[in-house]
Design a protein around this motif. Sequence first.
Motif, PDB file in Angstrom:
ATOM      1  N   MET A 217       0.838  -1.204   0.000  1.00  0.00           N
ATOM      2  CA  MET A 217       0.000   0.000   0.000  1.00  0.00           C
ATOM      3  C   MET A 217       0.872   1.253   0.000  1.00  0.00           C
ATOM      4  SD  MET A 217      -3.347   0.542   2.355  1.00  0.00           S
ATOM      5  CE  MET A 217      -2.584   1.296   3.790  1.00  0.00           C
ATOM      6  N   THR A 218       0.445   2.239  -0.747  1.00  0.00           N
ATOM      7  CA  THR A 218       1.239   3.457  -0.865  1.00  0.00           C
ATOM      8  C   THR A 218       1.155   4.300   0.411  1.00  0.00           C
ATOM      9  OG1 THR A 218       0.734   3.483  -3.218  1.00  0.00           O
ATOM     10  CG2 THR A 218       1.591   5.513  -2.282  1.00  0.00           C
ATOM     11  N   ILE A 219       2.269   4.829   0.816  1.00  0.00           N
ATOM     12  CA  ILE A 219       2.298   5.706   1.985  1.00  0.00           C
ATOM     13  C   ILE A 219       1.389   6.918   1.726  1.00  0.00           C
ATOM     14  CG2 ILE A 219       4.310   7.058   1.202  1.00  0.00           C
ATOM     15  CD1 ILE A 219       5.331   6.829   4.141  1.00  0.00           C
ATOM     16  N   GLN A 220       0.775   7.401   2.797  1.00  0.00           N
ATOM     17  CA  GLN A 220      -0.178   8.513   2.682  1.00  0.00           C
ATOM     18  C   GLN A 220       0.246   9.668   3.588  1.00  0.00           C
ATOM     19  OE1 GLN A 220      -2.974   8.202   0.688  1.00  0.00           O
ATOM     20  NE2 GLN A 220      -2.321   6.121   0.145  1.00  0.00           N
ATOM     21  N   VAL A 221      -0.302  10.829   3.315  1.00  0.00           N
ATOM     22  CA  VAL A 221      -0.127  11.965   4.232  1.00  0.00           C
ATOM     23  C   VAL A 221      -0.623  11.538   5.611  1.00  0.00           C
ATOM     24  CG1 VAL A 221      -0.960  14.283   4.779  1.00  0.00           C
ATOM     25  CG2 VAL A 221      -0.245  13.731   2.439  1.00  0.00           C
ATOM     26  N   GLY A 222       0.178  11.814   6.623  1.00  0.00           N
ATOM     27  CA  GLY A 222      -0.150  11.410   7.992  1.00  0.00           C
ATOM     28  C   GLY A 222       0.574  10.148   8.429  1.00  0.00           C
ATOM     29  N   ASP A 223       1.100   9.396   7.454  1.00  0.00           N
ATOM     30  CA  ASP A 223       1.862   8.185   7.784  1.00  0.00           C
ATOM     31  C   ASP A 223       3.306   8.537   8.157  1.00  0.00           C
ATOM     32  OD1 ASP A 223      -0.340   6.649   7.170  1.00  0.00           O
ATOM     33  OD2 ASP A 223       0.420   5.979   5.222  1.00  0.00           O
ATOM     34  N   ARG A 224       3.912   7.636   8.907  1.00  0.00           N
ATOM     35  CA  ARG A 224       5.322   7.792   9.281  1.00  0.00           C
ATOM     36  C   ARG A 224       6.198   7.113   8.227  1.00  0.00           C
ATOM     37  NH1 ARG A 224       8.175   9.508  13.360  1.00  0.00           N
ATOM     38  NH2 ARG A 224       6.290  10.125  14.488  1.00  0.00           N
ATOM     39  N   ILE A 225       7.301   7.758   7.884  1.00  0.00           N
ATOM     40  CA  ILE A 225       8.278   7.137   6.976  1.00  0.00           C
ATOM     41  C   ILE A 225       8.835   5.897   7.672  1.00  0.00           C
ATOM     42  CG2 ILE A 225      10.493   7.455   5.776  1.00  0.00           C
ATOM     43  CD1 ILE A 225       8.659   9.538   4.697  1.00  0.00           C
ATOM     44  N   PRO A 226       8.815   4.735   7.023  1.00  0.00           N
ATOM     45  CA  PRO A 226       9.340   3.529   7.681  1.00  0.00           C
ATOM     46  C   PRO A 226      10.844   3.657   7.941  1.00  0.00           C
ATOM     47  CG  PRO A 226       8.783   3.074   5.380  1.00  0.00           C
ATOM     48  CD  PRO A 226       8.313   4.464   5.666  1.00  0.00           C
ATOM     49  N   ASN A 227      11.281   3.046   9.039  1.00  0.00           N
ATOM     50  CA  ASN A 227      12.720   3.114   9.336  1.00  0.00           C
ATOM     51  C   ASN A 227      13.456   2.028   8.558  1.00  0.00           C
ATOM     52  OD1 ASN A 227      15.104   3.993  10.417  1.00  0.00           O
ATOM     53  ND2 ASN A 227      14.938   2.680  12.231  1.00  0.00           N
ATOM     54  N   ILE A 228      14.204   2.458   7.547  1.00  0.00           N
ATOM     55  CA  ILE A 228      14.886   1.555   6.618  1.00  0.00           C
ATOM     56  C   ILE A 228      16.312   2.057   6.455  1.00  0.00           C
ATOM     57  CG2 ILE A 228      14.943   0.725   4.228  1.00  0.00           C
ATOM     58  CD1 ILE A 228      12.429  -0.297   5.440  1.00  0.00           C
ATOM     59  N   SER A 229      17.246   1.136   6.328  1.00  0.00           N
ATOM     60  CA  SER A 229      18.638   1.496   6.069  1.00  0.00           C
ATOM     61  C   SER A 229      18.874   1.615   4.563  1.00  0.00           C
ATOM     62  CB  SER A 229      19.571   0.436   6.675  1.00  0.00           C
ATOM     63  OG  SER A 229      20.915   0.789   6.429  1.00  0.00           O
TER      64      SER A 229
ATOM     65  N   LEU B 297       2.467  14.835  -0.115  1.00  0.00           N
ATOM     66  CA  LEU B 297       2.984  13.789  -1.007  1.00  0.00           C
ATOM     67  C   LEU B 297       2.417  14.021  -2.389  1.00  0.00           C
ATOM     68  CD1 LEU B 297       4.418  11.078  -1.598  1.00  0.00           C
ATOM     69  CD2 LEU B 297       2.327   9.917  -0.846  1.00  0.00           C
ATOM     70  N   ASN B 298       3.299  14.325  -3.330  1.00  0.00           N
ATOM     71  CA  ASN B 298       2.905  14.551  -4.720  1.00  0.00           C
ATOM     72  C   ASN B 298       3.539  13.471  -5.584  1.00  0.00           C
ATOM     73  OD1 ASN B 298       1.656  16.855  -3.841  1.00  0.00           O
ATOM     74  ND2 ASN B 298       2.784  18.263  -5.166  1.00  0.00           N
ATOM     75  N   VAL B 299       2.713  12.535  -6.037  1.00  0.00           N
ATOM     76  CA  VAL B 299       3.197  11.434  -6.877  1.00  0.00           C
ATOM     77  C   VAL B 299       2.775  11.720  -8.309  1.00  0.00           C
ATOM     78  CG1 VAL B 299       3.162   8.937  -7.245  1.00  0.00           C
ATOM     79  CG2 VAL B 299       2.885   9.847  -4.931  1.00  0.00           C
ATOM     80  N   GLU B 300       3.714  11.591  -9.214  1.00  0.00           N
ATOM     81  CA  GLU B 300       3.412  11.825 -10.623  1.00  0.00           C
ATOM     82  C   GLU B 300       2.555  10.696 -11.193  1.00  0.00           C
ATOM     83  OE1 GLU B 300       4.074  14.556 -12.009  1.00  0.00           O
ATOM     84  OE2 GLU B 300       5.823  15.408 -10.998  1.00  0.00           O
ATOM     85  N   ALA B 301       1.702  11.047 -12.102  1.00  0.00           N
ATOM     86  CA  ALA B 301       0.929  10.042 -12.833  1.00  0.00           C
ATOM     87  C   ALA B 301       1.806   9.500 -13.965  1.00  0.00           C
ATOM     88  CB  ALA B 301      -0.329  10.676 -13.399  1.00  0.00           C
ATOM     89  N   GLY B 302       1.973   8.201 -13.995  1.00  0.00           N
ATOM     90  CA  GLY B 302       2.750   7.575 -15.067  1.00  0.00           C
ATOM     91  C   GLY B 302       4.131   8.169 -15.200  1.00  0.00           C
ATOM     92  N   THR B 303       4.456   8.595 -16.411  1.00  0.00           N
ATOM     93  CA  THR B 303       5.789   9.157 -16.653  1.00  0.00           C
ATOM     94  C   THR B 303       5.781  10.686 -16.562  1.00  0.00           C
ATOM     95  OG1 THR B 303       5.328   9.160 -19.015  1.00  0.00           O
ATOM     96  CG2 THR B 303       6.484   7.219 -18.131  1.00  0.00           C
ATOM     97  N   GLY B 304       4.712  11.245 -16.006  1.00  0.00           N
ATOM     98  CA  GLY B 304       4.594  12.702 -15.960  1.00  0.00           C
ATOM     99  C   GLY B 304       5.626  13.383 -15.082  1.00  0.00           C
ATOM    100  N   PHE B 305       5.730  14.682 -15.270  1.00  0.00           N
ATOM    101  CA  PHE B 305       6.589  15.504 -14.422  1.00  0.00           C
ATOM    102  C   PHE B 305       5.875  16.844 -14.246  1.00  0.00           C
ATOM    103  CE2 PHE B 305      10.444  18.393 -14.080  1.00  0.00           C
ATOM    104  CZ  PHE B 305      10.632  18.124 -12.738  1.00  0.00           C
ATOM    105  N   GLU B 306       4.878  16.851 -13.354  1.00  0.00           N
ATOM    106  CA  GLU B 306       4.014  18.018 -13.190  1.00  0.00           C
ATOM    107  C   GLU B 306       3.936  18.491 -11.743  1.00  0.00           C
ATOM    108  OE1 GLU B 306       2.381  19.383 -15.731  1.00  0.00           O
ATOM    109  OE2 GLU B 306       2.935  17.860 -17.217  1.00  0.00           O
TER     110      GLU B 306
END
Length: 160
Positions: free
Chosen positions: A1-13, A140-149
């Motif tokens: 599932m995609t991270i959402q606004v309000g979620d914590r960034i997972p702790n990953i190395s 969180l702003n995720v681009e649609a497909g290959t977009g850059f907007e």
Amino acid sequence: MTIQVGDRIPNISISTMTADGPKDITTDEIFSGNTVVMFALPGAFTPTCSAAHLPGYVVHHDAIKAKGVDTIACLSVNDAFVMGAWGEAQNVEDHILMLADGSASLTQAMGLELDLTGANFGVRSQRYALVAQDGVVTHLNVEAGTGFEVSDAETILGLL
Ligand code: BEZ
């Protein structure tokens, strides 16, 4: 599932290149107690990423940090040698923290992977930008497909 606004960034190395070579760094080290803008892209040295996405943040780093941002980070599913070389080629100096998610661990933990196997790139990252305060995503702003907007530096500056 995609991270959402309000979620914590997972702790990953993940890793970053230093004068002494690649160094592991955790997301907790980067995000805890800090306001961070992190943008991610499908690959170092690829056309849109090199011509527009990373250079925009180099140009606007002062304005972004003037809004109270402690760290601007650039994440890609590449190794630390590649990210270090790309940062040098793009003159990021110490303005942008170049992060290597070589095994796509962070990218997959956030649900933001992009399968470019058909293009012989393997699993990469979607193009996006996020703002996090003390490890919690506020934008969180995720681009649609290959977009850059919506993940460019000017747009993120407008959100701060
Ligand atoms: C780019 O233009 O940034 C790009 C092109 C192909 C694959 C990944 C990224």
